[in-house]
Design a protein around this motif. Structure first.
Motif, PDB file in Angstrom:
ATOM      1  N   VAL A 108       0.853  -1.189   0.000  1.00  0.00           N
ATOM      2  CA  VAL A 108       0.000   0.000   0.000  1.00  0.00           C
ATOM      3  C   VAL A 108       0.892   1.242   0.000  1.00  0.00           C
ATOM      4  O   VAL A 108       1.788   1.378   0.828  1.00  0.00           O
ATOM      5  CB  VAL A 108      -0.928   0.019   1.225  1.00  0.00           C
ATOM      6  N   LEU A 109       0.628   2.155  -0.951  1.00  0.00           N
ATOM      7  CA  LEU A 109       1.457   3.350  -1.102  1.00  0.00           C
ATOM      8  C   LEU A 109       0.596   4.604  -1.212  1.00  0.00           C
ATOM      9  O   LEU A 109      -0.639   4.512  -1.342  1.00  0.00           O
ATOM     10  CB  LEU A 109       2.338   3.229  -2.354  1.00  0.00           C
ATOM     11  N   VAL A 110       1.253   5.737  -1.198  1.00  0.00           N
ATOM     12  CA  VAL A 110       0.604   7.037  -1.404  1.00  0.00           C
ATOM     13  C   VAL A 110       1.302   7.763  -2.541  1.00  0.00           C
ATOM     14  O   VAL A 110       2.529   7.936  -2.517  1.00  0.00           O
ATOM     15  CB  VAL A 110       0.645   7.905  -0.131  1.00  0.00           C
ATOM     16  N   ASN A 111       0.532   8.168  -3.534  1.00  0.00           N
ATOM     17  CA  ASN A 111       1.060   9.016  -4.605  1.00  0.00           C
ATOM     18  C   ASN A 111       1.011  10.455  -4.104  1.00  0.00           C
ATOM     19  O   ASN A 111      -0.057  11.075  -4.059  1.00  0.00           O
ATOM     20  CB  ASN A 111       0.227   8.849  -5.865  1.00  0.00           C
ATOM     21  N   GLU A 112       2.174  10.965  -3.717  1.00  0.00           N
ATOM     22  CA  GLU A 112       2.209  12.281  -3.084  1.00  0.00           C
ATOM     23  C   GLU A 112       1.805  13.397  -4.040  1.00  0.00           C
ATOM     24  O   GLU A 112       1.382  14.469  -3.590  1.00  0.00           O
ATOM     25  CB  GLU A 112       3.608  12.539  -2.516  1.00  0.00           C
ATOM     26  N   ASP A 113       1.913  13.170  -5.335  1.00  0.00           N
ATOM     27  CA  ASP A 113       1.500  14.187  -6.300  1.00  0.00           C
ATOM     28  C   ASP A 113      -0.016  14.338  -6.347  1.00  0.00           C
ATOM     29  O   ASP A 113      -0.530  15.384  -6.743  1.00  0.00           O
ATOM     30  CB  ASP A 113       2.016  13.833  -7.698  1.00  0.00           C
ATOM     31  N   TRP A 114      -0.724  13.292  -5.964  1.00  0.00           N
ATOM     32  CA  TRP A 114      -2.188  13.336  -5.975  1.00  0.00           C
ATOM     33  C   TRP A 114      -2.776  13.620  -4.594  1.00  0.00           C
ATOM     34  O   TRP A 114      -3.958  13.952  -4.480  1.00  0.00           O
ATOM     35  CB  TRP A 114      -2.756  12.014  -6.486  1.00  0.00           C
ATOM     36  N   CYS A 115      -1.984  13.455  -3.566  1.00  0.00           N
ATOM     37  CA  CYS A 115      -2.498  13.617  -2.200  1.00  0.00           C
ATOM     38  C   CYS A 115      -2.796  15.092  -1.911  1.00  0.00           C
ATOM     39  O   CYS A 115      -1.983  15.974  -2.200  1.00  0.00           O
ATOM     40  CB  CYS A 115      -1.477  13.079  -1.194  1.00  0.00           C
ATOM     41  N   ILE A 116      -3.959  15.363  -1.337  1.00  0.00           N
ATOM     42  CA  ILE A 116      -4.350  16.731  -0.986  1.00  0.00           C
ATOM     43  C   ILE A 116      -4.280  16.973   0.520  1.00  0.00           C
ATOM     44  O   ILE A 116      -4.666  18.039   1.007  1.00  0.00           O
ATOM     45  CB  ILE A 116      -5.766  17.046  -1.498  1.00  0.00           C
TER      46      ILE A 116
END
Length: 285
Positions: A108-116
């Protein structure tokens, strides 16, 4: 909302042995060092040396005193990070798709470019495994060091999460829990590995190995040690006197005189032992 991937061919994750974790925080420190130096935006610290230090950590260690009903009280050190759940609520609640589960290995990851930075995933996670980086304005979480485990520029022995690589007690293990023949799967089966908070029905990939029960020395059976089982007669004598002293009604009395030796100089030595002390008294003949 984000669609969750099911039935991934691999289930990469951690197995954490609570029996041998010493709570040294080496895993947490090395995790922060590695991710700050090589992954996305640095894990920020605010007021690090001031009155209200704060910062983002992907791995934290908690320490508890546990008293089982039929065993001695013991200290348990409990590492906590993302468990890479099969039914990850942090993924399905994400409004932008920034939080996602990889189809190839289940990480499980987070795309920091899409995270608000809305924080919905942190609210949805029952384990408190996600932390907002107030400086970057995005959510941070454990990545299983994806930039290490697939990095062919690293030696084979280093292709594992930083926390696993640095653990001095060998309490952390990494592998594919979908493979029943993997070392981590065998470990979980042999030691009775368990899911954290199974009532949440998130099916975490990471497993914990339970701490072994500690026996209370005060209630354990007393075993008499013979002189042949020790390194010498005086060691055995000291142990025997120690046991006798516990049975003495008046604990303030010093010991029993058991043996006398005469040295080459004609001096008499009395060996006295008890209450954890060994006393050698020299008397002139």
């Amino acid at each position: 909302m984000t669609t969750l991937v099911h039935n991934t061919p691999k289930k990469l994750g951690l197995v954490i042995d609570l029996d041998v974790c010493v709570g040294c925080h080496a895993c947490a420190v090395n995790c922060k060092e590695w991710n700050t130096g090589g992954y996305g935006a640095a894990l920020a610290d605010t007021d690090a040396y001031g009155a209200n230090p704060d910062g983002a950590w992907l791995n934290r260690i908690h320490t508890y005193e546990v008293t089982p009903k039929d065993a001695a009280t013991q200290i348990v050190h409990f590492p906590r990070s993302c468990l890479h759940c099969e039914q990850a609520p942090c993924v399905t609640v994400c409004p932008t798709g920034a939080s996602y589960k990889r189809a190839e290995d289940g990480i499980v990851l987070v795309n920091e470019d899409w995270c608000i930075g809305c924080g919905l995933c942190a609210w949805a996670c029952p384990y408190g495994a996600r932390e907002i980086d107030v400086v970057a304005g995005v959510m941070k979480k454990c990545t299983l060091c994806i930039d290490r485990i697939y990095n062919e520029n690293l030696p084979v022995e280093d292709r594992e999460p930083a926390c696993v690589r640095t653990c001095p007690a060998n309490a952390r293990h990494f592998g594919d829990l979908a493979d029943e023949q993997s070392d981590v799967s065998k470990m979980v089966k042999e030691r009775g590995g368990f899911d954290l908070m199974p009532e949440q029905k998130t099916k975490p990939v990471n497993k914990y190995l339970p701490p072994r029960r500690k026996h209370d020395a005060g209630h354990s059976s007393q075993k008499t040690t013979s002189a042949s089982e020790t390194t010498g007669f005086w060691v055995w004598l000291d142990q025997a006197l120690g046991r006798l002293s516990k049975l003495c009604i008046q604990r303030c009395l010093l010991l029993l005189l058991l043996h006398c030796l005469v040295s080459d100089t004609g001096c008499l030595f009395l060996f006295v032992s008890g209450y954890g002390r060994r006393i050698l008294i020299k008397l002139c003949c």
